[in-house]
Design an enzyme around this catalytic site. Structure first.
Site, PDB file in Angstrom:
ATOM      1  CD  GLU A 208     -16.188 -19.963  -1.623  1.00  0.00           C
ATOM      2  OE1 GLU A 208     -16.258 -20.471  -0.493  1.00  0.00           O
ATOM      3  OE2 GLU A 208     -16.497 -20.569  -2.673  1.00  0.00           O
TER       4      GLU A 208
ATOM      5  NE  ARG B 182     -22.567 -31.737   2.461  1.00  0.00           N
ATOM      6  CZ  ARG B 182     -21.770 -30.711   2.155  1.00  0.00           C
ATOM      7  NH1 ARG B 182     -22.304 -29.522   1.927  1.00  0.00           N
ATOM      8  NH2 ARG B 182     -20.468 -30.865   2.101  1.00  0.00           N
TER       9      ARG B 182
ATOM     10  CG  HIS C  73     -20.942 -22.495   1.635  1.00  0.00           C
ATOM     11  ND1 HIS C  73     -22.202 -23.059   1.651  1.00  0.00           N
ATOM     12  CD2 HIS C  73     -20.121 -23.416   1.081  1.00  0.00           C
ATOM     13  CE1 HIS C  73     -22.152 -24.261   1.119  1.00  0.00           C
ATOM     14  NE2 HIS C  73     -20.891 -24.506   0.763  1.00  0.00           N
TER      15      HIS C  73
ATOM     16  NE  ARG D 121     -13.452 -24.167   2.112  1.00  0.00           N
ATOM     17  CZ  ARG D 121     -14.218 -25.205   1.794  1.00  0.00           C
ATOM     18  NH1 ARG D 121     -13.740 -26.201   1.093  1.00  0.00           N
ATOM     19  NH2 ARG D 121     -15.478 -25.242   2.195  1.00  0.00           N
TER      20      ARG D 121
ATOM     21  CG  ASN E 242     -10.227 -25.775  -0.646  1.00  0.00           C
ATOM     22  OD1 ASN E 242     -10.241 -26.570   0.283  1.00  0.00           O
ATOM     23  ND2 ASN E 242     -11.328 -25.397  -1.275  1.00  0.00           N
TER      24      ASN E 242
END
Length: 399
Positions: free
Chosen positions: A382, A238, A178, A89, A7
């Protein structure tokens, strides 16, 4: 099969070495401050290793990780040849990639075309793929996209009410993120439910970045994030959903450019912006307990935003069989789960306070026995999704 999971971020690199068949994780780690001074944090078994080594680029970082896996005191394999494949990823696949794919020159080119949709993430993802192909020639590389799981959304869910040619010319629509986590958790929830058909699952992936999805029979029909990850829930830094008029007014009052406004919305808003204390919810929860009213406000806003999406998705699914919490906040904050679920009895969701407050690191049901729908806490994985997709593609199980 051993899969090296990568990733790659702009200045960091997360990795795992996993056997997707047995789910055994041989090693996991993180390279930080790439291009600055460089720190490698490597875990294997019960052991941890920290190295401060210069990493001018991602290439040196990946070289260091591979060397650590085979040579240093962090050694877990005898040779790079023991690695069978690399799973990457990939953040944004646009409409081009609705599933994981073998990395080819064409895939790289398509990902480059999508850079405007993910300018911070796609370049780093591509770089990781190109470097692995260079350092481990002949090894198959697989791209697993965050957006892929959400490609089953119907058009009325993913379209924005902008002039239609903004979609046809520029691909402006909701994509969602996600996806690997939403896929894993919703799939686990379906296995935990007694009901095998017409399964209606809502997944709350809650962490520094957060999103909610509505999943019908294993397929996503809506999700909270949009064209970019800034839309949807209030997150660590965010802003989430903010009206265009508010953004325009802020820009005029503060004399901000578009880039400066986006910087505020992505990096200075959310939990950090409201609390004025931290983007880490744990610190803000402590501040609330200490009587800080802005921390109280941040916590209540976070939970209220999640609850609104849960209610909307119960409507979108025509009911709910399971509400799932995952991610660092979803798995660990009993208070957020409690506030979100408060008052949802009419939707068939009744939280058991004792089960909710019991800390465990396994998938579990925290609803009362009388609850019509289940409430699950499911640790996400994940990396396993990336490793398993890589295994299936490389082995020819899926093509």
């Amino acid at each position: 099969m051993l899969v090296f999971i990568l990733n790659a971020g702009s200045s960091s690199l997360k990795y795992q070495l996993m056997n997707p068949v047995s789910k055994e994780v041989l090693a996991t780690g993180l390279c930080e401050r790439i291009g600055i001074d460089g720190v490698l944090k490597h875990e294997f078994g019960e052991n941890k290793l920290t190295l401060e080594v210069s990493m001018p680029t991602h290439k040196e970082a990946i070289e260091l990780v591979l060397k650590t896996l085979v040579e240093s005191e962090g050694k877990v394999i005898n040779s790079i040849d023991d690695i069978d494949a690399i799973g990457h990823r990939a953040v944004h696949g646009g409409e081009e990639f609705a599933s994981s794919v073998m990395v080819t020159p064409r895939v790289i080119e398509k990902m480059k075309e999508l850079i405007p949709l993910a300018p911070l993430h796609n370049p780093a993802n591509i770089m990781g793929m190109e470097i692995c192909a260079q350092l481990m020639p002949g090894k198959p590389n697989v791209a697993v996209f965050d957006t892929a799981f959400h490609q089953t959304m119907p058009d009325y869910a993913y379209m924005y009410a902008l002039p239609y040619d903004q979609y046809t010319k520029h691909g402006i629509r909701k994509y969602g993120f996600h996806g690997t986590s939403h896929f894993f958790v919703s799939n686990e929830a379906r296995g935990m439910l007694d009901k095998k058909h017409n399964t209606r699952v809502i997944v709350c992936h809650l962490g520094n970045g957060s999103s909610v999805s509505a999943v019908l029979n294993g397929k996503c029909i809506d999700t909270s994030m949009g064209l970019t990850p800034v839309q949807g829930l209030m997150m660590g830094t965010r802003a989430g959903d903010v009206g265009a008029g508010a953004i325009s007014y802020m820009m005029s009052q503060e004399n901000l450019t578009i880039d400066q406004a986006l910087d505020v919305m992505n990096k200075k808003s959310g939990i950090l912006g409201i609390s004025g204390k931290s983007s880490d919810l744990r610190e803000v929860l402590q501040g609330m307990q200490d009587g800080d009213d802005r921390c109280r406000l941040a916590v209540e806003m976070v939970a209220y935003n999640i609850k609104k999406y849960v209610g909307a998705y119960v409507a979108a699914l025509d009911g709910v069989d399971a509400l799932c919490f995952t991610g660092g906040i979803g798995e660990n904050s009993s208070l957020i789960r409690e506030i979100v679920c408060a008052g949802l009895d009419g939707m068939g969701l009744i939280l058991d306070p004792t089960k909710n407050n019991r800390r465990r690191s396994v998938a579990r049901d925290i609803a009362t026995n009388s609850s019509a729908a289940r409430i699950f806490v499911i640790p996400t994985n994940e990396e396993y999704v990336i490793a398993n997709d890589t295994y299936k593609l490389v082995s020819g199980i899926e093509k």
